[in-house]
Design an enzyme around this catalytic site. Sequence first.
Site, mmCIF file in Angstrom:
data_model
loop_
_atom_site.group_PDB
_atom_site.id
_atom_site.type_symbol
_atom_site.label_atom_id
_atom_site.label_comp_id
_atom_site.label_asym_id
_atom_site.label_seq_id
_atom_site.Cartn_x
_atom_site.Cartn_y
_atom_site.Cartn_z
ATOM 1 N N SER A 1 0.837 -1.198 0.000
ATOM 2 C CA SER A 1 0.000 0.000 0.000
ATOM 3 C C SER A 1 0.868 1.243 0.000
ATOM 4 C CB SER A 1 -0.906 0.010 1.235
ATOM 5 O OG SER A 1 -1.592 1.241 1.355
ATOM 6 N N TYR B 1 -1.701 -0.591 10.403
ATOM 7 C CA TYR B 1 -1.763 -1.051 9.013
ATOM 8 C C TYR B 1 -0.585 -0.524 8.189
ATOM 9 C CZ TYR B 1 -3.557 -1.532 4.230
ATOM 10 O OH TYR B 1 -3.705 -1.823 2.892
#
Length: 267
Positions: free
Chosen positions: A143, A156
């Site tokens: 990501s 995350y």
Amino acid sequence: MGRSGSRRALITGATAGIGAAFARRLAADGYDLLLVARDGERLAESAAELTGRHGNTVDVLSADLATDQGCGSVEERLSDASAPVDMLVNSAGISLNRSFLHSTVSDESRLLRLNVHAVLRLTLAALPGMAERRHGAVINVSSVAGFGPVMPGSTYPASKAWVTNFSESVAQSVRPMGVRVMALCPGYTRTEFHDRAGINMSKTPDWMWLRADDVVRDALRDLDRDRMVSVPDWRYKVAVFGLRHAPGRIWRAVAKDARGRTGRGEL
């Protein structure tokens, strides 16, 4: 499993989002597939649809990759020399809808087991055979968030920072053997990911959203170009440049956590 001489791809998180987009694209490109996810019913539906549309062999494996048993079943398939896998796509992953201060050891451990531990185990299961055959590719879905702690209180981004750095490091070691490893680092992508995590993204502008099929198209193009990191779309390339090079005080000033607090889930 599959036709003689056909290419095979194993995709985790294959029933939704980026994983499902990889399944559609690779099936259209002629790959036989092994789809991995927790939901056996959705796996069967996806397999039937792809086989009906493209005529590929599509097998399924229901597995919870946050568990040792689930990882073990996929590792066994990846190490099966009688039906070698040419491409592994590690797309399964989760986020949490709460800050670290209000989280639990159980939830944080599950995030790490799926986002980090499973990626490590499955990549390690796939690479020895690929290196021996002097051919193969691994795409680990990371990501843009992994380039900086842009979601205050969330673990995350830290998990995705590991995926990106791990992929770059391993890629350098196996490149001389004809094997490619790449971290795919998309920005906001329209999938079930945020809804299933209970994260309210209603305030995110439309222009920031990517299409999963476009993300996969760009990823496979970058893989063909032998890149170790793929950041789809120029908007997010600019964002990554800023995260990497702007003074920390600047991006810390604009970083915010826009996530909702309505429930939790996983992809």
